[in-house]
Design an enzyme around this catalytic site. Structure first.
Site, PDB file in Angstrom:
ATOM      1  N   SER A 140       0.845  -1.200   0.000  1.00 42.45           N
ATOM      2  CA  SER A 140       0.000   0.000   0.000  1.00 42.45           C
ATOM      3  C   SER A 140       0.883   1.254   0.000  1.00 42.45           C
ATOM      4  O   SER A 140       0.571   2.235  -0.692  1.00 42.45           O
ATOM      5  CB  SER A 140      -0.945  -0.005   1.198  1.00 42.45           C
ATOM      6  OG  SER A 140      -0.233  -0.253   2.394  1.00 42.45           O
ATOM      7  N   ASP A 185       9.175  -3.072  -4.187  1.00 41.76           N
ATOM      8  CA  ASP A 185       7.783  -2.622  -4.234  1.00 41.76           C
ATOM      9  C   ASP A 185       7.608  -1.431  -5.173  1.00 41.76           C
ATOM     10  O   ASP A 185       6.673  -1.382  -5.979  1.00 41.76           O
ATOM     11  CB  ASP A 185       7.297  -2.261  -2.826  1.00 41.76           C
ATOM     12  CG  ASP A 185       7.423  -3.429  -1.856  1.00 41.76           C
ATOM     13  OD1 ASP A 185       7.725  -4.549  -2.319  1.00 41.76           O
ATOM     14  OD2 ASP A 185       7.230  -3.222  -0.653  1.00 41.76           O
TER      15      ASP A 185
HETATM   16  C1  GAF Z   1       8.845  -5.091   2.179  1.00 40.35           C
HETATM   17  C2  GAF Z   1       9.902  -4.147   1.647  1.00 40.35           C
HETATM   18  F1  GAF Z   1       9.374  -2.922   1.394  1.00 40.35           F
HETATM   19  C3  GAF Z   1      10.539  -4.711   0.374  1.00 40.35           C
HETATM   20  O1  GAF Z   1      11.581  -3.873  -0.058  1.00 40.35           O
HETATM   21  C4  GAF Z   1      11.052  -6.136   0.594  1.00 40.35           C
HETATM   22  O2  GAF Z   1      12.228  -6.134   1.344  1.00 40.35           O
HETATM   23  C5  GAF Z   1       9.966  -6.992   1.260  1.00 40.35           C
HETATM   24  O3  GAF Z   1       9.430  -6.376   2.422  1.00 40.35           O
HETATM   25  C6  GAF Z   1      10.489  -8.351   1.652  1.00 40.35           C
HETATM   26  O4  GAF Z   1      10.802  -9.095   0.506  1.00 40.35           O
HETATM   27  O5  GAF Z   1       7.781  -5.189   1.305  1.00 40.35           O
END
Ligand code: GAF
Length: 404
Positions: A140, A185
């Site tokens: 989100s 993300d």
């Molecule tokens: C969260 C973080 F924001 C991502 O960058 C990543 O490290 C994830 O956790 C774990 O894979 O979403």
């Protein structure tokens, strides 16, 4: 039985309505950015490794208009956030930083304004609405950051570099939300393509789309309703342990280490650091192999890797929780399920399950029967709800909608 993925149109309508109510006119700019589900490759992005997420048709929408002067007014339609839901601030004219503060949701906007690559940002008024569940592990935050950045691009274009855009949004999360996240993300929210997963090399930032076009296979996302927050101490602690492990191994990052290197150095690190590093090294390998399996439609093989990934996140990396483990176990009891695992940062949030289309209703029923009795303090009582099923290659698929 699975709720259909909410149409972008519904969220957009909600945002437009609130904008008209608040500002008495129609917005001139309308953008959105997707959340994501990660199929495999967890906690590998900040180790320069590989990840395999897909963008979702769950989106954050920002609608708004430029406002003469340096005033910013933002309103959120989200009822679950900290009050107030309307925030006003002035853009500093001397380039001094915009400090984060309360309410927390506005910090994502301030952070993106701060890191926008074509300053100075003009004044604006905007409304935010989202179908990405908050704290559900489906990004989100990143979808809000990328939507705000996309909105600013409409007011004052930057050079359009997609990777730099994702990095600016990641910076916003670091400085204004206090989460030292990796790049996964934000990058998938910017680059995700409809009906494709994205294999991302988090070192080179190269992103390779993997087509998902088999209508007989479904990706099912199930929310444990245990709200996760990455701003606590656990996520930064994992990141630190990985850096420690890399330093003992004499490598720039765990991406450069093999299992043999790790075994050789085992006596020089504590047991916890060893386990964290073992997860990361093997998870990077699983992600690369998994992307090959997915490309070829080898779902059984991919499913096995998902299960290995979950077990490793539970036992070695210790970021799962009872509710996620139960959801995964329940899913794996159903005929037609290839694999299941927690997705995202962990400590709550969602599971992702790869299964045959005919098994979806059965899997959901089976998971709902768990009636999870959560003991987590931040839990929403843990009952399973809002499963979202994505027909791979069907009508409900991962999709990215950058600008409406
Ligand atoms: C969260 C973080 F924001 C991502 O960058 C990543 O490290 C994830 O956790 C774990 O894979 O979403």
């Amino acid at each position: 039985m699975a709720s259909p993925v909410p149409a972008v149109g519904g969220v957009l309508e909600e945002a437009r309505r609130l904008y008209r109510q608040t500002f008495g006119s129609c917005p001139q700019v309308e953008v959105c950015a997707p959340g994501r589900v990660n199929l495999i490759g967890e906690h590998t992005d900040y180790n320069d490794g590989f990840v395999l997420p897909m963008a979702l048709a769950l989106v954050t929408v920002v609608v708004g208009s430029p406002d003469p002067g340096r005033a910013v007014t933002i309103v959120t339609a989200n009822q679950d956030v900290e009050e107030p839901r309307r925030v006003e601030f002035n853009l500093p004219s001397d380039g001094s930083p915009l400090s984060p503060g309360k309410p927390g949701w506005a910090n994502y906007v301030k952070g993106v304004v701060q890191h926008y690559r074509a300053p100075p940002v003009p004044g604006f008024k905007a409304v935010i609405a989202s179908s990405v569940p908050l704290g559900g592990g489906l990004s989100s935050s990143a979808s809000l950051e990328v939507a705000v950045y996309t909105f600013l691009q409409q007011l004052q274009p930057d050079d359009g570099d997609a990777v730099a855009k994702a990095v600016a949004c990641q910076q916003a999360e670091h400085t204004h939300a206090g989460v030292p996240c990796g790049i996964m993300d934000q990058l998938v929210s910017v680059l995700g393509q409809e009906a494709h997963a994205l294999l991302i090399d988090c070192r080179s930032m190269e992103a390779t789309p993997i087509p998902l076009s088999d209508p007989s296979v479904v990706i099912l996302i199930t929310n444990s309703n245990v709200k996760h927050s990455l701003t606590g101490s656990e996520y930064p602690a994992r990141r630190k342990q990985c850096m420690e492990a890399a330093s003992v191994l004499g490598r720039q990052s765990l991406r450069d280490a093999t299992l043999e290197d790790l075994e050789d150095a085992r006596s020089r690190m504590d047991e916890v650091t060893y386990r964290r590093a073992r997860h990361v090294i093997l998870e990077i390998q699983r992600t690369v192999r998994g992307s090959e399996f997915l490309k070829k439609g080898f779902y059984e093989e991919f499913g096995k890797l998902m299960v290995e990934s979950h077990d490793s996140l539970r036992d070695l990396y210790e970021v799962s929780c009872g509710e996620l483990d139960q959801l995964v176990s329940a899913a794996l009891e159903v005929d037609g399920v290839f694999g299941s695992r927690m997705t995202g940062g962990g400590f709550g949030g969602c599971t992702v399950t790869l299964l045959q289309a005919h098994a979806v209703d059965k899997a959901i029923l089976h998971m709902q029967m768990l009636n999870l009795n959560s003991t987590e303090s931040n839990s929403n009582n843990g009952s399973v709800h809002d499963p979202v099923s994505l027909n791979v290659g069907g009508e409900l698929y991962a999709t990215t909608l950058d600008t409406l």
